[in-house]
Design an enzyme around this catalytic site. Structure first.
Site, short mmCIF file in Angstrom:
data_model
loop_
_atom_site.label_atom_id
_atom_site.label_comp_id
_atom_site.label_asym_id
_atom_site.label_seq_id
_atom_site.Cartn_x
_atom_site.Cartn_y
_atom_site.Cartn_z
N LYS A 1 0.86 -1.20 0.00
CA LYS A 1 0.00 0.00 0.00
C LYS A 1 0.88 1.23 0.00
O LYS A 1 2.02 1.19 0.47
CB LYS A 1 -0.89 0.01 1.25
CG LYS A 1 -2.13 0.87 1.10
CD LYS A 1 -3.24 0.14 0.37
CE LYS A 1 -4.47 1.01 0.19
NZ LYS A 1 -5.62 0.23 -0.30
N GLY B 1 -20.08 7.46 2.79
CA GLY B 1 -19.02 7.79 1.83
C GLY B 1 -19.59 7.77 0.43
O GLY B 1 -20.20 6.77 0.01
N GLY C 1 -17.75 8.57 -2.50
CA GLY C 1 -16.64 8.74 -3.45
C GLY C 1 -16.72 7.63 -4.47
O GLY C 1 -17.80 7.10 -4.76
N ASN C 2 -15.58 7.24 -5.00
CA ASN C 2 -15.56 6.21 -6.05
C ASN C 2 -16.35 4.96 -5.63
O ASN C 2 -17.26 4.52 -6.34
CB ASN C 2 -14.09 5.86 -6.37
CG ASN C 2 -14.00 4.74 -7.40
OD1 ASN C 2 -14.62 3.69 -7.26
ND2 ASN C 2 -13.24 4.95 -8.45
N GLY D 1 -18.41 4.36 -2.90
CA GLY D 1 -19.79 4.59 -2.44
C GLY D 1 -20.75 4.92 -3.58
O GLY D 1 -21.88 4.42 -3.62
P1 NAD Z 1 -12.75 8.39 -2.42
O1 NAD Z 1 -11.73 9.37 -2.04
O2 NAD Z 1 -13.19 8.31 -3.84
O3 NAD Z 1 -14.08 8.61 -1.53
C1 NAD Z 1 -14.08 8.67 -0.14
C2 NAD Z 1 -15.43 9.25 0.30
O4 NAD Z 1 -15.55 9.15 1.71
C3 NAD Z 1 -15.66 10.71 -0.07
O5 NAD Z 1 -16.99 10.86 -0.54
C4 NAD Z 1 -15.53 11.43 1.29
O6 NAD Z 1 -16.33 12.60 1.34
C5 NAD Z 1 -16.10 10.37 2.19
N1 NAD Z 1 -15.78 10.53 3.60
C6 NAD Z 1 -14.59 10.82 4.19
N2 NAD Z 1 -14.76 10.88 5.53
C7 NAD Z 1 -16.07 10.62 5.78
C8 NAD Z 1 -16.86 10.53 6.95
N3 NAD Z 1 -16.34 10.71 8.15
N4 NAD Z 1 -18.18 10.25 6.79
C9 NAD Z 1 -18.73 10.05 5.59
N5 NAD Z 1 -18.03 10.11 4.46
C10 NAD Z 1 -16.71 10.39 4.55
O7 NAD Z 1 -12.20 6.97 -1.92
P2 NAD Z 1 -12.64 5.52 -2.40
O8 NAD Z 1 -11.69 5.05 -3.42
O9 NAD Z 1 -14.09 5.52 -2.65
O10 NAD Z 1 -12.33 4.67 -1.08
C11 NAD Z 1 -13.24 4.54 0.00
C12 NAD Z 1 -12.87 3.34 0.86
O11 NAD Z 1 -12.89 2.16 0.05
C13 NAD Z 1 -11.46 3.40 1.47
O12 NAD Z 1 -11.48 2.73 2.73
C14 NAD Z 1 -10.64 2.59 0.49
O13 NAD Z 1 -9.45 2.08 1.07
C15 NAD Z 1 -11.64 1.50 0.15
N6 NAD Z 1 -11.36 0.79 -1.08
C16 NAD Z 1 -11.19 1.45 -2.26
C17 NAD Z 1 -10.94 0.74 -3.43
C18 NAD Z 1 -10.81 1.40 -4.77
O14 NAD Z 1 -10.68 0.68 -5.76
N7 NAD Z 1 -10.89 2.72 -4.88
C19 NAD Z 1 -10.82 -0.66 -3.38
C20 NAD Z 1 -11.01 -1.31 -2.15
C21 NAD Z 1 -11.28 -0.57 -1.02
#
Ligand code: NAD
Length: 407
Positions: free
Chosen positions: A103, A214, A216-217, A219
């Protein structure tokens, strides 16, 4: 806040308590194989120079090259990156992928960067770590606050430095730069396949009320996929707040509102609530898709869901795990539920190495097959051992890691 790496090691010990692990394997997994720290030079748009701390943790590569995302976040630190790398080792083993765990983290307020600054930072990361990454060494991907564009910049910089034209050193790239069909939605899609495989066994109705933390990507795609399958998205949140609607929210309309206003809050026809209110909404399925340590001893007793699907990494502390299990709330653990991202990343890597491009339907069929099989294996192991799904997923992973230690 509990240390994420301490939580990860506690999870390991808790799995050991239900199914003993060889001492040598526990010892090996208790520390990453290698940790690299760099101070990146970032030229800001105003001409000033800023040093930005960056980490790559290579936890374990006994099953294949290190694999794991790069996070840009002001709170990213070595402890967090270690935990995330550890969970990647476990996740790749649960899915039986030929990959290890790694990571990356960059301690930066990504939202405060211009696009030009983000590009300079991405390229600086690729330069700083070029010696320790590579298609057969360590393969990064996107995570919080990084995306296909960031991967494209890193890929380009890496190719300039090394002459490697395979584009197999980073996954999660844009389609134009060698990305895979289905990669952007893969974490949400994979989580949905796991949920579908276990829904009836966990006693959930055909149409569920779903709350997602959440947007983001991960959610956003989860909301779109669960909604399209006929489930009601009764609450959504981002870092600024929660919105609630008993009638169900339309994720596409919420996304348009978020793009226009910067937050989900104030979405017409919904009720605003505080950020953490998402975790205690009445629903069938709660999906944490933000950050670590969200479900803890203080709020686990108030969780009002029947099943938690962990699309985020590390959202539930060990204490909260016990409380939820005690109350009959099943937690589908991160190392299974969110493994769709790394699974399609492994497909992308394979396509790059073979110079192929697979159709989206093909990618999703392979993803469904892998996620459903892993879900079934973990569920059955939990039944056999009389334990929760997290301990069972760890046991499945540890059994696959056993036997790979040096003689
Ligand atoms: P991202 O940056 O696209 O989105 C993160 C989201 O979380 C944003 O909407 C942000 O506003 C929100 N957020 C942050 N703090 C918050 C809180 N306290 N309450 C509510 N919302 C909050 O990131 P992502 O890629 O969507 O990743 C999200 C999670 O999924 C992380 O734990 C990441 O490690 C995990 N993940 C991501 C992937 C991937 O392919 N992107 C794969 C596996 C796991």
């Amino acid at each position: 806040m509990p240390s994420p790496f301490a939580n990860a090691l506690a999870q390991l010990e808790r799995a050991h308590a239900v199914q003993p692990i060889a001492d040598e394997l526990r010892l090996r997994l208790s520390q990453p194989q290698r940790e690299i720290h760099a101070a990146l030079s970032l030229r800001r748009d105003n001409g000033s120079l800023q040093l930005v701390q960056a980490y790559r943790v290579q936890h374990n590569n006994t099953r294949g090259p290190f694999k794991g995302g790069i996070r840009f976040h002001p709170k990213a630190d070595l402890d967090e990156v270690r935990a995330l790398a550890f969970w990647m080792t476990m996740k790749c083993a649960v899915l039986d992928l030929p990959l290890g765990g790694g990571k990356g983290g960059v301690t930066v307020d990504a939202k405060g960067l211009s696009d030009a600054e983000r590009e300079r930072l991405a390229r600086a990361f690729a330069r700083a770590f070029a010696d320790v990454i590579g298609p057969h060494k360590d393969i990064p991907a996107p995570d919080v606050n990084t995306n296909a564009q960031v991967m494209d910049w890193m890929t380009d910089e890496y190719a300039h430095i090394t002459g490697d034209a395979s584009r197999a050193t980073f996954t999660g790239k844009s389609l134009e730069q060698g990305g895979s069909e289905g990669r952007e939605a893969a974490t949400g899609q994979g989580g949905f396949f796991v949920f579908n495989a276990l829904r009836e066994r966990l006693g959930l109705p055909a149409s569920c009320r779903v709350a997602i933390q959440g947007f983001g990507n991960v959610g956003e795609h989860a909301a779109t996929i669960w909604h399209a399958a006929g489930h009601a998205i009764v609450a959504l949140s981002d870092s600024k707040g929660t919105i609630v609607s008993a009638d169900g929210l339309d994720p596409a309309a919420v996304l348009a509102h978020k793009h226009a206003t910067g937050s989900v809050q104030g979405f017409p026809g919904s009720m605003d609530a505080p950020t953490d209110a998402i975790l205690t909404q009445a629903c069938d399925v709660l999906i944490p898709a933000a950050l670590e340590n969200q479900l803890r001893a203080d709020n686990a007793p108030h969780v009002n869901a029947r099943v938690v699907v962990e699309l985020a990494n590390g959202p539930t502390t060990p204490e909260a795990d016990d409380m939820l299990y005690g109350r009959g709330v099943a937690v589908i653990p991160d190392i299974l539920a969110n493994a769709g991202g790394v699974t399609v990343s492994s497909f992308e890597w394979e396509q790059n190495l073979k110079n192929e491009h697979w159709a989206e339907a093909d990618v999703n069929t392979r993803l469904q097959e892998k996620m459903s099989r892993a879900a079934g294996t973990v569920y059955e192991r939990a039944q056999q051992l009389g334990t929760d799904l997290r301990r069972a997923a760890f046991v499945v992973a540890l059994e696959r890691l056993t036997g790979d230690l040096p003689k």
